[in-house]
Design an enzyme around this catalytic site. Structure first.
Site, PDB file in Angstrom:
ATOM      1  CB  CYS A  88      -0.977  -0.004   1.174  1.00  0.00           C
ATOM      2  SG  CYS A  88      -0.210  -0.037   2.814  1.00  0.00           S
ATOM      3  CG  HIS A 139      -4.241  -0.386   4.133  1.00  0.00           C
ATOM      4  ND1 HIS A 139      -3.489  -1.250   3.376  1.00  0.00           N
ATOM      5  CD2 HIS A 139      -5.216   0.094   3.296  1.00  0.00           C
ATOM      6  CE1 HIS A 139      -3.986  -1.295   2.147  1.00  0.00           C
ATOM      7  NE2 HIS A 139      -5.033  -0.480   2.076  1.00  0.00           N
ATOM      8  CG  HIS A 151      -6.785   0.400  -0.942  1.00  0.00           C
ATOM      9  ND1 HIS A 151      -6.771  -0.731  -0.159  1.00  0.00           N
ATOM     10  CD2 HIS A 151      -8.022   0.464  -1.480  1.00  0.00           C
ATOM     11  CE1 HIS A 151      -7.956  -1.323  -0.209  1.00  0.00           C
ATOM     12  NE2 HIS A 151      -8.729  -0.619  -1.004  1.00  0.00           N
TER      13      HIS A 151
END
Length: 186
Positions: A88, A139, A151
């Site tokens: 990510c 994240h 993402h």
């Protein structure tokens, strides 16, 4: 004498009545509009009205959707930065570096303190959104619009998700805004 005036009176009333009636447009009017009313000569065609230039936010959204299409389905790989696999923070790092001209830190930990903190209700295209995915897990994604963010998902690879999805909504942590305007001017 009265008989001689009667036809003239009727003609005047009839003419006056016609001139007072509202004008009715006909299909031929459109064809006549290309000619000058004074000279009857053709007039040059009017150039089409130009479309307004897209705003920077619209351009950024379009760029993020293009990035999604170009990278869609690349699998998630912790530490990866290639088409074989990407994580990510690498996705965010590469998009910001290559398409926005901004050098970000490589890891989510340091990206989470870049720029300025903003509230979720203030999100604009290009803002970073962060999530707590475990005791120490973090994240990151890039906000696009209307609750959507780009993402690299562990389960789906590079994808677009909604902040309102149960999984993401319950793990939302913070958002950061980078100064995109000043980086585009340099």
């Amino acid at each position: 004498m009265k008989r001689k005036l009667l036809p003239y009176s009727l003609a005047i009333l009839t003419t006056a009545g016609c001139s007072m009636a509202p004008y009715q447009h006909s299909p031929d009017d459109a064809a006549d509009a290309s000619h000058s009313p004074a000279t009857g000569r053709p007039q040059p065609a009017q150039p089409p009205t130009p479309e307004p230039a897209p705003s920077p936010a619209e351009l950024l959204k379009a760029s993020l959707y293009q990035q999604h299409q170009a990278r869609k389905g690349i699998p998630y790989r912790l530490g990866g930065m290639s088409r074989r696999g990407i994580d990510c923070s690498a996705l965010v790092y590469l998009i910001y570096r290559d398409h926005m001209g901004i050098q970000l830190p490589r890891t989510t930990q340091y990206q989470a303190v870049a720029g300025e903190a903003i509230e979720q209700g203030e999100l604009r295209p290009g803002d970073l959104v962060f999530f707590r995915t475990g005791r120490r897990g973090r994240h990151v994604g890039i906000y696009i619009e209307e609750g959507k963010f780009l993402h690299a998902s562990v389960s789906k690879g590079v994808t677009i998700s909604q902040l309102t999805d149960y999984y993401w909504k319950s793990r939302y942590w913070r958002a950061r805004r980078l100064d995109l305007e000043s980086s585009n001017q340099s």
